[in-house]
Design a protein around this motif. Structure first.
Motif, PDB file in Angstrom:
ATOM      1  N   TRP A 322       0.844  -1.180   0.000  1.00 40.65           N
ATOM      2  CA  TRP A 322       0.000   0.000   0.000  1.00 40.65           C
ATOM      3  C   TRP A 322       0.890   1.244   0.000  1.00 40.65           C
ATOM      4  O   TRP A 322       1.588   1.512   0.989  1.00 40.65           O
ATOM      5  N   SER A 323       0.881   1.987  -1.090  1.00 43.60           N
ATOM      6  CA  SER A 323       1.631   3.241  -1.124  1.00 43.60           C
ATOM      7  C   SER A 323       0.950   4.265  -0.220  1.00 43.60           C
ATOM      8  O   SER A 323      -0.272   4.238  -0.041  1.00 43.60           O
ATOM      9  N   MET A 324       1.761   5.169   0.338  1.00 46.69           N
ATOM     10  CA  MET A 324       1.235   6.169   1.266  1.00 46.69           C
ATOM     11  C   MET A 324       1.588   7.573   0.806  1.00 46.69           C
ATOM     12  O   MET A 324       2.663   7.802   0.255  1.00 46.69           O
ATOM     13  N   VAL A 325       0.666   8.512   1.028  1.00 52.72           N
ATOM     14  CA  VAL A 325       0.933   9.925   0.798  1.00 52.72           C
ATOM     15  C   VAL A 325       0.296  10.699   1.958  1.00 52.72           C
ATOM     16  O   VAL A 325      -0.929  10.782   2.053  1.00 52.72           O
ATOM     17  N   ASN A 326       1.146  11.232   2.829  1.00 52.71           N
ATOM     18  CA  ASN A 326       0.671  12.057   3.952  1.00 52.71           C
ATOM     19  C   ASN A 326      -0.414  11.347   4.774  1.00 52.71           C
ATOM     20  O   ASN A 326      -1.448  11.931   5.102  1.00 52.71           O
ATOM     21  N   GLU A 327      -0.178  10.087   5.111  1.00 58.12           N
ATOM     22  CA  GLU A 327      -1.126   9.326   5.906  1.00 58.12           C
ATOM     23  C   GLU A 327      -0.452   8.841   7.177  1.00 58.12           C
ATOM     24  O   GLU A 327       0.771   8.709   7.241  1.00 58.12           O
ATOM     25  N   ASP A 328      -1.259   8.566   8.171  1.00 56.89           N
ATOM     26  CA  ASP A 328      -0.755   8.059   9.439  1.00 56.89           C
ATOM     27  C   ASP A 328      -0.501   6.556   9.299  1.00 56.89           C
ATOM     28  O   ASP A 328      -1.450   5.785   9.097  1.00 56.89           O
ATOM     29  N   PRO A 329       0.751   6.118   9.378  1.00 55.01           N
ATOM     30  CA  PRO A 329       1.035   4.689   9.172  1.00 55.01           C
ATOM     31  C   PRO A 329       0.362   3.789  10.208  1.00 55.01           C
ATOM     32  O   PRO A 329      -0.072   2.683   9.883  1.00 55.01           O
ATOM     33  N   ASP A 330       0.256   4.257  11.442  1.00 55.63           N
ATOM     34  CA  ASP A 330      -0.403   3.444  12.470  1.00 55.63           C
ATOM     35  C   ASP A 330      -1.880   3.235  12.128  1.00 55.63           C
ATOM     36  O   ASP A 330      -2.419   2.125  12.259  1.00 55.63           O
TER      37      ASP A 330
END
Length: 394
Positions: A322-330
C-alpha cells in the motif's frame, strides 16, 4: 482582475495562469468565482490548443513551490477538467474511465477486447450513465494503470483521438499506442476501459439531475452488473469487479483507494487457493520508507503486508504493498488489520519498527518483514505446485 486577464487568455502564459489561480484562491463571491473559472478555462484550453502543456506544468510547479495550496488546487482542478473534456462545433466531449478491480492465480487479462463486447458496453454506458442523446466511443483495449497517460496533454490527446472525425454511437477506436509496457505480473491489479461520451450540450451528456440520488446510484450499480456480464467471457480465470464509470481523473484516484481494500481481500483468497484456511494465516504489516527521505513525501513510504503460515512464521508466501501519501502509518496498519479480520484472519502483527525500502535485485519484487522483524523475499511453500499459479511479483 480576472476579467482583464480573461481578455488576453488567448495567449496565456504560465504567469497568466499563476495570476488567475491566485485570484481564484482569493475570490469571495460566486460572481468572482465564475469570472476566475472562465479565465482559467480559457487559458488552459489556449495552451492545450498548442499541443503542449509546459506552461501549465510550470505554473503548477511555481504555485506548489510557494505552498499556496488553494491556488495550486484551483489550477490543477481546472487543468485536469480541461484535459479530460472539451467543446467544439459538434458539441461537448468527456473522457471517461471504466475501472476494473481484478485478481487471479493465473494472468490477469489485458489488451484488445472483442468489438461486440465493446459495443455492448457503449450501449450500457449510454443507457445507465449518459442520456439517449449522447454517443459513446470506446477504446479497443483493456489497459493497466501503468499504461494510463500521465501528462495533461497526453490525456487531452487521448480524448481527441477518440472523438476525431465523424462521431457515431458504438464506434471503437484503437488505443494501441497506450500499450507501451506489459502489465506487471501480479495476482491482483486494476484494469481500465476508456470511453468518450459526446453530446450536443453539457445537459445532454449525463443522466438528468432531476433523478433522485438513489435512482442514480441504482443505475450505476445496474451498469456495473451489466458490464460484468458483458466482460465475463474476456476475463475467464479472473475474479473481478466493475467500478462506477467516472471522469478520467476521478476514476483513477477512486480506483487507487478501492484497490487497497480489494487487493488485501484478494490476497487472502489467493493464499487460500493453496489449501490454507484464513485462521491458519499470520499476517505482518510494517512501514517501509526510502532511506534519507521524509516518510510523508510522495512515493517515499508504503505499508507492506506479508502473509505467513502459523507453522512457518519466518517465511512470507505472498504480500501486497500500500503506497502512502501524507497518511498516518499506524492508522493505515490498523485499517489493514480491520479488513483482514473481515476475512477471518485474526493473527496479525503490526510492527513498530521502520524498515528501508528494498527490492530483490534479481526479480524486482519488494521484500517484506516477517513477524520476527526480518526482511525476507517471498517464498512459495515447496509443497505447492507452482505450475498451477501465474508468476507473481507480490
Amino acid at each position: 482582475m480576472a476579467k482583464n486577464i480573461l481578455t488576453s487568455a488567448v495567449h496565456a502564459t504560465s504567469d497568466d495562469l499563476v495570476q488567475i489561480a491566485l485570484q481564484a484562491a482569493d475570490s469571495s463571491s460566486i460572481y468572482e468565482d465564475a469570472l476566475c473559472d472562465e479565465a482559467l478555462e480559457q487559458a488552459c484550453n489556449s495552451i492545450f490548443a498548442t499541443g503542449e502543456d509546459s506552461e501549465i506544468e510550470s505554473a503548477l510547479h511555481s504555485l506548489k513551490a510557494d505552498e499556496d495550496s488553494s491556488a495550486y488546487d484551483a489550477l490543477l482542478a481546472m487543468a485536469e477538467d480541461c484535459a479530460q473534456s472539451y467543446s467544439d462545433e459538434r458539441g461537448c466531449h468527456q473522457l471517461v474511465l471504466i475501472p476494473l478491480l481484478a485478481w487471479s492465480r493465473y494472468q490477469i487479462p489485458s489488451g484488445k477486447i472483442d468489438q461486440n463486447s465493446l459495443k455492448g458496453l457503449a450501449d450500457a454506458l449510454r443507457d445507465r450513465f449518459a442520456t439517449p442523446e449522447a454517443s459513446v466511443t470506446m477504446g479497443d483495449s483493456l489497459i493497466s494503470a501503468d499504461n494510463l497517460p500521465e501528462q495533461l496533454i497526453a490525456v487531452r490527446d487521448l480524448l481527441l483521438s477518440l472523438t476525431s472525425g465523424r462521431i457515431h454511437h458504438g464506434r471503437v477506436v484503437s488505443i494501441a499506442k497506450l500499450l507501451k509496457n506489459a502489465p506487471p505480473n501480479d495476482f491482483s491489479d486494476s484494469r481500465y476501459l476508456v470511453a468518450a461520451i459526446s453530446a450536443p450540450s453539457p445537459s445532454s451528456l449525463f443522466a438528468p439531475q432531476q433523478r433522485s440520488y438513489i435512482e442514480r446510484m441504482r443505475a450505476i450499480m445496474d451498469f456495473s452488473m451489466a458490464a460484468h456480464d458483458i466482460l465475463w467471457p474476456s476475463m475467464v480465470g479472473t475474479v473481478f469487479q466493475v467500478q462506477a464509470p467516472s471522469g478520467f481523473y476521478a476514476a483513477w484516484r477512486q480506483t487507487e483507494t478501492s484497490m487497497r481494500v480489494f487487493c488485501l481481500k484478494s490476497l487472502v483468497s489467493f493464499v487460500c487457493c493453496m489449501n490454507y484456511e484464513p485462521q491458519n494465516l499470520l499476517v505482518t504489516t510494517a512501514l517501509f520508507t526510502k532511506p534519507g527521505e521524509p516518510a510523508e513525501g510522495e512515493n517515499n513510504s508504503e505499508i507492506r503486508i506479508g502473509v505467513s503460515t502459523a507453522d512457518r512464521p519466518e517465511a512470507i508466501i505472498a504480500g501486497v504493498v500500500w503506497s502512502m501519501v501524507n497518511e498516518d502509518p499506524d492508522a493505515l496498519q490498523q485499517f489493514a488489520a480491520d479488513i483482514l479480520r473481515t476475512e477471518n484472519v485474526n493473527q496479525i502483527v503490526s510492527l513498530d519498527q521502520v524498515f528501508p525500502m528494498e527490492w530483490c535485485e534479481d526479480c524486482g519484487a519488494p521484500l517484506y518483514a516477517n513477524s520476527e522483524g526480518h526482511v525476507v523475499h517471498i517464498e512459495m511453500p515447496e509443497e505447492i505446485p507452482l505450475e498451477k499459479f501465474a508468476p507473481t511479483l507480490n
